[in-house]
Design a protein around this motif. Structure first.
Motif: not given
Length: 270
Positions: A83-98, A175-183
């Motif tokens: 599960d990649s960062r910010a996906h599935g059971k792998t969380q990501d405490p940050g505010d950016t995703l690259t 939510n914020d996670n969906e927004r990050r995935l879209l960004l």
């Protein structure tokens, strides 16, 4: 087109819903583990024995979407599904995703597992990560296959309908996670074509002939990788690896096991 676009953020469950295996992939305590890498706890599952094969899902996806692939490959390889960062059971405490961060996570996970190199399969965003891995951490990749990957986020690579859909969906993100995935879809990746030339391992560039990624973009990726083969799946969308599984597995099995060749017709005529 609308159905295809909506599927981008529906966890890639097409493959998982197509079968009803006894094993609950993506939520299997017997095969699931966490590894602390780059400040996050990355969830992964392993199956089978043999040469390692890494499976990378697409945007909004998870290990669950690899159900059919794990079932197919676990008798031939040691399958590592993540599960990649910010996906599935792998969380990501940050505010950016690259993709660079996500690729560094994969490299650290392979170090944690003491895997020097492996076969890599990536769907969509997973394909982007696979390309980044082959560029930035070349020793980690033995062979790489990608389906529906892009190296630019704009209309040179992606159909305008998809770009408009991302903008529209961003405005109503739940939510914020969906927004990050879209960004991530909107603003990334930015891989120079010259960087693709650094990839020295065999690569199979795959695409549906009606993919979300423009055919000419997939061809350009293929043309810029020195040791690349190209497969365009007929009558297939961005999700061709789920839609035509028999054909998909036949092509991928051949790529991973047969001697690699870049022989051209002009070479035969010499």
């Amino acid at each position: 087109m609308k159905k295809m676009l909506l599927s981008l953020l529906l966890l890639f469950t097409i493959g998982a819903q197509a079968q009803t295996p006894k094993i609950k992939y993506g939520d299997n305590p017997e095969a699931g583990h966490y590894a602390t890498v780059n400040g996050i706890k990355m969830y992964y599952e392993t199956y089978g024995e043999g040469k390692p094969l890494l499976l990378l899902h697409g945007n909004g996806g998870s290990i669950k979407g690899h159900t059919g692939r794990i079932e197919h490959f676990k008798s031939k390889y040691k399958v590592i599904a993540v599960d990649s960062r910010a996906h599935g059971k792998t969380q990501d405490p940050g505010d950016t995703l690259t993709y660079e961060k996500m690729t560094a996570d994969i490299n650290a996970l392979l170090d944690y597992l003491k895997i020097d190199s492996c076969y890599v399969w990536g769907q969509s965003d997973g394909g982007i990560i696979g390309l980044e891995l082959a560029i930035d951490y070349p020793k980690k990749v033995k062979r790489l296959a990608v389906f529906g990957a892009n190296v630019q986020p704009d209309s040179t690579a992606v159909f305008p309908e998809l770009l408009r859909w991302v903008d529209k969906t961003l405005a109503t993100a739940k939510n914020d996670n969906e927004r990050r995935l879209l960004l991530l879809l909107k603003n990334h990746p930015h891989i120079e074509y010259a960087a693709l030339a650094k990839i020295k391992v065999p690569v199979l560039v795959m695409s549906g002939d009606r993919d979300a990624i423009k055919l000419e973009h997939s061809i350009k990726i293929f043309q810029n990788i020195p040791k690349a083969n190209l497969f365009i799946m007929p009558g297939a969308t961005h999700f061709g690896s789920y839609e035509k599984t028999d054909l998909f597995f036949k092509v991928l099995d051949d790529f991973f096991t047969a001697p690699f060749s870049t022989k051209a017709t002009t070479d035969i005529l010499k």
